[in-house]
Design a protein around this motif. Structure first.
Motif, mmCIF file in Angstrom:
data_model
loop_
_atom_site.group_PDB
_atom_site.id
_atom_site.type_symbol
_atom_site.label_atom_id
_atom_site.label_comp_id
_atom_site.label_asym_id
_atom_site.label_seq_id
_atom_site.Cartn_x
_atom_site.Cartn_y
_atom_site.Cartn_z
ATOM 1 N N GLU A 126 -0.643 -1.326 -4.436
ATOM 2 C CA GLU A 126 -1.155 -0.722 -3.204
ATOM 3 C C GLU A 126 0.089 -0.347 -2.406
ATOM 4 O O GLU A 126 1.054 -1.113 -2.348
ATOM 5 N N THR A 127 0.088 0.822 -1.789
ATOM 6 C CA THR A 127 1.292 1.322 -1.125
ATOM 7 C C THR A 127 1.093 1.487 0.375
ATOM 8 O O THR A 127 0.008 1.830 0.834
ATOM 9 N N THR A 128 2.149 1.221 1.126
ATOM 10 C CA THR A 128 2.192 1.496 2.560
ATOM 11 C C THR A 128 3.551 2.111 2.852
ATOM 12 O O THR A 128 4.586 1.527 2.520
ATOM 13 N N LEU A 129 3.539 3.302 3.456
ATOM 14 C CA LEU A 129 4.769 4.007 3.780
ATOM 15 C C LEU A 129 4.949 4.044 5.283
ATOM 16 O O LEU A 129 4.020 4.387 6.019
ATOM 17 N N ASP A 130 6.147 3.702 5.740
ATOM 18 C CA ASP A 130 6.503 3.784 7.161
ATOM 19 C C ASP A 130 7.791 4.577 7.290
ATOM 20 O O ASP A 130 8.588 4.644 6.359
ATOM 21 N N GLY A 131 8.010 5.124 8.478
ATOM 22 C CA GLY A 131 9.256 5.808 8.775
ATOM 23 C C GLY A 131 9.133 7.307 8.670
ATOM 24 O O GLY A 131 8.058 7.886 8.846
ATOM 25 N N SER A 132 10.256 7.924 8.354
ATOM 26 C CA SER A 132 10.329 9.373 8.218
ATOM 27 C C SER A 132 11.217 9.691 7.031
ATOM 28 O O SER A 132 11.762 8.790 6.388
ATOM 29 N N SER A 133 11.409 10.957 6.770
ATOM 30 C CA SER A 133 12.261 11.374 5.664
ATOM 31 C C SER A 133 13.675 10.817 5.802
ATOM 32 O O SER A 133 14.311 10.474 4.811
ATOM 33 N N ASP A 134 14.155 10.713 7.027
ATOM 34 C CA ASP A 134 15.522 10.242 7.251
ATOM 35 C C ASP A 134 15.688 8.742 7.034
ATOM 36 O O ASP A 134 16.793 8.276 6.762
ATOM 37 N N ARG A 135 14.630 7.978 7.169
ATOM 38 C CA ARG A 135 14.698 6.528 6.976
ATOM 39 C C ARG A 135 13.277 6.046 6.704
ATOM 40 O O ARG A 135 12.463 5.985 7.601
ATOM 41 N N TRP A 136 13.016 5.693 5.453
ATOM 42 C CA TRP A 136 11.669 5.305 5.072
ATOM 43 C C TRP A 136 11.642 3.908 4.457
ATOM 44 O O TRP A 136 12.635 3.416 3.957
ATOM 45 N N LEU A 138 8.911 1.752 1.900
ATOM 46 C CA LEU A 138 7.725 1.773 1.055
ATOM 47 C C LEU A 138 7.429 0.345 0.622
ATOM 48 O O LEU A 138 8.229 -0.272 -0.078
ATOM 49 N N ASP A 139 6.303 -0.188 1.079
ATOM 50 C CA ASP A 139 5.868 -1.533 0.686
ATOM 51 C C ASP A 139 4.903 -1.410 -0.475
ATOM 52 O O ASP A 139 3.966 -0.596 -0.437
ATOM 53 N N LEU A 140 5.116 -2.233 -1.493
ATOM 54 C CA LEU A 140 4.272 -2.253 -2.679
ATOM 55 C C LEU A 140 3.703 -3.656 -2.860
ATOM 56 O O LEU A 140 4.456 -4.624 -2.933
ATOM 57 N N VAL A 141 2.378 -3.739 -2.922
ATOM 58 C CA VAL A 141 1.694 -5.011 -3.147
ATOM 59 C C VAL A 141 0.930 -4.876 -4.464
ATOM 60 O O VAL A 141 0.134 -3.950 -4.624
ATOM 61 N N PRO A 142 1.204 -5.752 -5.432
ATOM 62 C CA PRO A 142 0.550 -5.634 -6.741
ATOM 63 C C PRO A 142 -0.972 -5.638 -6.636
ATOM 64 O O PRO A 142 -1.561 -6.401 -5.867
ATOM 65 N N ARG A 143 -1.602 -4.771 -7.409
ATOM 66 C CA ARG A 143 -3.071 -4.708 -7.463
ATOM 67 C C ARG A 143 -3.625 -5.892 -8.257
ATOM 68 O O ARG A 143 -4.669 -6.423 -7.924
ATOM 69 N N VAL A 145 -4.192 -9.505 -9.261
ATOM 70 C CA VAL A 145 -4.141 -10.759 -8.513
ATOM 71 C C VAL A 145 -3.152 -11.743 -9.143
ATOM 72 O O VAL A 145 -2.401 -12.411 -8.438
ATOM 73 N N ARG A 146 -3.111 -11.808 -10.464
ATOM 74 C CA ARG A 146 -2.191 -12.713 -11.150
ATOM 75 C C ARG A 146 -0.740 -12.325 -10.864
ATOM 76 O O ARG A 146 0.096 -13.167 -10.561
ATOM 77 N N LEU A 147 -0.458 -11.033 -10.933
ATOM 78 C CA LEU A 147 0.894 -10.556 -10.645
ATOM 79 C C LEU A 147 1.246 -10.782 -9.175
ATOM 80 O O LEU A 147 2.362 -11.165 -8.848
ATOM 81 N N ARG A 148 0.276 -10.597 -8.292
ATOM 82 C CA ARG A 148 0.504 -10.815 -6.859
ATOM 83 C C ARG A 148 0.878 -12.265 -6.578
ATOM 84 O O ARG A 148 1.630 -12.554 -5.653
ATOM 85 N N GLY A 149 0.388 -13.195 -7.389
ATOM 86 C CA GLY A 149 0.775 -14.598 -7.238
ATOM 87 C C GLY A 149 2.234 -14.828 -7.609
ATOM 88 O O GLY A 149 2.882 -15.709 -7.064
ATOM 89 N N GLN A 150 2.756 -14.010 -8.521
ATOM 90 C CA GLN A 150 4.153 -14.137 -8.945
ATOM 91 C C GLN A 150 5.097 -13.309 -8.078
ATOM 92 O O GLN A 150 6.206 -13.727 -7.778
ATOM 93 N N ILE A 151 4.635 -12.113 -7.715
ATOM 94 C CA ILE A 151 5.449 -11.183 -6.926
ATOM 95 C C ILE A 151 4.548 -10.596 -5.828
ATOM 96 O O ILE A 151 3.910 -9.562 -6.035
ATOM 97 N N PRO A 152 4.477 -11.262 -4.680
ATOM 98 C CA PRO A 152 3.565 -10.780 -3.630
ATOM 99 C C PRO A 152 3.924 -9.414 -3.049
ATOM 100 O O PRO A 152 3.047 -8.676 -2.628
ATOM 101 N N ARG A 153 5.213 -9.055 -3.052
ATOM 102 C CA ARG A 153 5.588 -7.796 -2.393
ATOM 103 C C ARG A 153 6.937 -7.292 -2.891
ATOM 104 O O ARG A 153 7.858 -8.064 -3.121
ATOM 105 N N VAL A 154 7.005 -5.973 -3.034
ATOM 106 C CA VAL A 154 8.256 -5.265 -3.292
ATOM 107 C C VAL A 154 8.412 -4.269 -2.158
ATOM 108 O O VAL A 154 7.485 -3.505 -1.867
ATOM 109 N N THR A 155 9.556 -4.304 -1.495
ATOM 110 C CA THR A 155 9.811 -3.378 -0.381
ATOM 111 C C THR A 155 11.026 -2.537 -0.732
ATOM 112 O O THR A 155 12.078 -3.069 -1.081
#
Length: 190
Positions: A126-136, A138-143, A145-155
């Motif tokens: 699941e993706t969430t984008l903040d900022g602008s082209s000059d400074r962005w 991107l938060d990634l949360v695994p879809r 559930v098992r993977l989310r338990g191992q890696i809750p977030r990649v930013t």
């Protein structure tokens, strides 16, 4: 004067708000290859000190990503197509990424982002984008559930079409932050 400042601020806010994940992926998708240096700091709960790794990264669209660690010891990981090859201490091992959903998701987080492949990224996150082209950011949360338990977030953070930082939060509290500094100007598609 206040009306002009408010108007300018509103216009800038509207422009920033209109910048989308498609815009980011379009920018990133124009870059066909690149090389960079990295320095990674890993905080491991069981250790009192932070581990530091450094080396080189290279990318060739659409599906080749190489991470060559030079310090503290040589190690090379190459993701090419559906395979991951790891070389450590003169020994090489190749595995199918399909055999490890966790490895596939992590490779696709970086490789999919670098190639501007929104579908590949959103297949796993699941993706969430903040900022602008000059400074962005991107938060990634695994879809998964098992993977989310191992890696809750990649930013991921970047500027324009350059990925500059990858932060991975692990389920056990460990954390990795990799700072990326381009070596060469990225090669863009015509």
């Amino acid at each position: 004067m206040a009306v002009l400042l408010i108007g300018a601020w509103s216009a800038a806010s509207a422009w920033a708000a209109s910048w989308t994940l498609d815009d980011l992926m379009g920018q990133l998708g124009k870059v066909r290859s690149g090389e960079a240096r990295f320095v990674e700091h890993r905080k491991v709960q069981q250790l009192e000190r932070t581990l530091v790794y450094s080396g080189r990264l290279s990318f060739a669209a659409p599906d080749t990503l190489v991470r060559e660690t030079l310090q503290p010891r040589p190690e090379k990981m190459t993701a090419e197509g559906r395979n991951l090859t790891v070389t450590l201490g003169g020994r090489t091992r190749t595995m199918a990424l399909d055999a490890s959903p966790e490895a596939m998701a992590m490779v696709e987080a970086i490789r999919g982002t670098l190639s501007g492949d929104r579908a590949a990224v959103e297949r796993h996150f699941e993706t969430t984008l903040d900022g602008s082209s000059d400074r962005w950011t991107l938060d990634l949360v695994p879809r998964d559930v098992r993977l989310r338990g191992q890696i809750p977030r990649v930013t991921m953070q970047g500027r324009r079409a350059q990925l500059r930082e990858v932060r991975i939060l692990m389920g056990d509290g460990d954390e990795s932050t990799m700072k990326i500094e381009p070596i060469t100007a990225p090669a863009s598609a015509p």
